[in-house]
Scaffold this motif. Structure first.
Motif, PDB file in Angstrom:
ATOM      1  N   HIS A   1       0.837  -1.199   0.000  1.00 15.11           N
ATOM      2  CA  HIS A   1       0.000   0.000   0.000  1.00 15.11           C
ATOM      3  C   HIS A   1       0.875   1.253   0.000  1.00 15.11           C
ATOM      4  O   HIS A   1       0.490   2.304  -0.498  1.00 15.11           O
TER       5      HIS A   1
ATOM      6  N   LYS B   1       0.056   3.467  -3.075  1.00 13.17           N
ATOM      7  CA  LYS B   1      -0.333   2.717  -4.271  1.00 13.17           C
ATOM      8  C   LYS B   1      -1.247   3.539  -5.184  1.00 13.17           C
ATOM      9  O   LYS B   1      -1.090   3.552  -6.395  1.00 13.17           O
ATOM     10  N   ARG B   2      -2.193   4.263  -4.585  1.00  7.58           N
ATOM     11  CA  ARG B   2      -3.161   4.993  -5.431  1.00  7.58           C
ATOM     12  C   ARG B   2      -2.498   6.167  -6.173  1.00  7.58           C
ATOM     13  O   ARG B   2      -3.070   6.720  -7.106  1.00  7.58           O
ATOM     14  N   GLU B   3      -1.306   6.571  -5.719  1.00  4.43           N
ATOM     15  CA  GLU B   3      -0.620   7.672  -6.392  1.00  4.43           C
ATOM     16  C   GLU B   3       0.307   7.167  -7.489  1.00  4.43           C
ATOM     17  O   GLU B   3       0.897   7.945  -8.233  1.00  4.43           O
TER      18      GLU B   3
ATOM     19  N   LYS C   1       1.427   5.374 -10.858  1.00  2.00           N
ATOM     20  CA  LYS C   1       0.913   4.959 -12.151  1.00  2.00           C
ATOM     21  C   LYS C   1       2.050   4.362 -12.985  1.00  2.00           C
ATOM     22  O   LYS C   1       3.181   4.672 -12.809  1.00  2.00           O
TER      23      LYS C   1
END
Ligand SMILES: CC(C)(COP(=O)(O)OP(=O)(O)OC[C@H]1O[C@@H](n2cnc3c(N)ncnc32)[C@H](O)[C@@H]1OP(=O)(O)O)[C@@H](O)C(=O)NCCC(=O)NCCS
Length: 182
Positions: A130, A178-180, A182
């Motif tokens: 994460h 993780k969400r940042e 790409k």
């Protein structure tokens, strides 16, 4: 979970270390221009430490607590030119610490940026992490560039965290979620 012991990028092979890598590691890391930026690496660097390091790294790779990859540059002699790691892997909180170094003659060619991208992919996709974090001496401009180019955010400054080369220095901590990524 199947963990790959080899990751290929366009110009690099990142692979699990073994005892035959110790001499090449020693030749690179014993130089002060490399080790001065690494918190856990002593200077002068005792020759036997390289072998101890690779053996411990191989054991951690096996038990999943840390993943140190030797960096080989494609098209060159098959010797490790540096190391990149995801260490202190915490599966409960899904986080790990990124670390890296490269022998001096290969600096400035974008190799570490390429290696970091591949290891982030490994961390977020394979290990399903994460969060990945990294710490850098504030004067280490090249390393801060690598982290910024690969999407990390500066999260904090530990003031006067270390005494190095006759003066107190700050330590910068960076993180990437993780969400940042790409
Ligand atoms: C930090 C290190 C891994 C960088 O490896 P590298 O392969 O040279 O890195 P890259 O080429 O991918 O990127 C380096 C970036 O820093 C920039 N840079 C290098 N020296 C710089 C300086 N003194 N000031 C500002 N930027 C600098 C480069 O121009 C490059 O950015 P660019 O691609 O936008 O031009 C390497 O210098 C090294 O191993 N240093 C010693 C050990 C170390 O510091 N490890 C990290 C500990 S946190």
């Amino acid at each position: 979970m199947k963990i790959p012991d080899r990751i290929e990028t366009r110009r690099l092979v990142l692979r699990k270390l073994n005892h035959t890598d110790a001499p090449a590691l020693y030749e690179n890391i014993r130089l002060k221009r490399v080790s001065r930026w690494l918190k856990v690496v002593p200077y002068p660097y005792p020759k036997n430490l390289a072998l101890k390091f690779v053996l411990e790294a191989a054991a951690k790779f096996e038990n999943g607590t840390g993943f140190n990859f030797g960096i080989e540059i494609k098209g060159k002699v098959k010797k490790v030119a540096g190391v990149i790691s995801l260490d202190k892997v915490n599966y409960e909180n899904k986080n790990a610490v990124l670390g890296y170094w490269l022998g001096e003659k290969n600096w400035g060619k974008g190799y570490m940026t390429e290696a970091v991208k591949a290891v982030l992919d490994f961390g977020f996709k394979r290990l399903k992490l994460h969060r990945i974090q990294a710490g850098v001496y504030s004067e280490n401009l090249a390393s801060k560039m690598v982290l910024e180019k690969t999407g990390f955010t500066l999260e904090g400054t530990e003031r006067e965290k270390y005494f190095k080369e006759g003066r107190w220095g700050n330590y910068h901590t960076y993180g990437l979620l993780k969400r940042e990524y790409k």
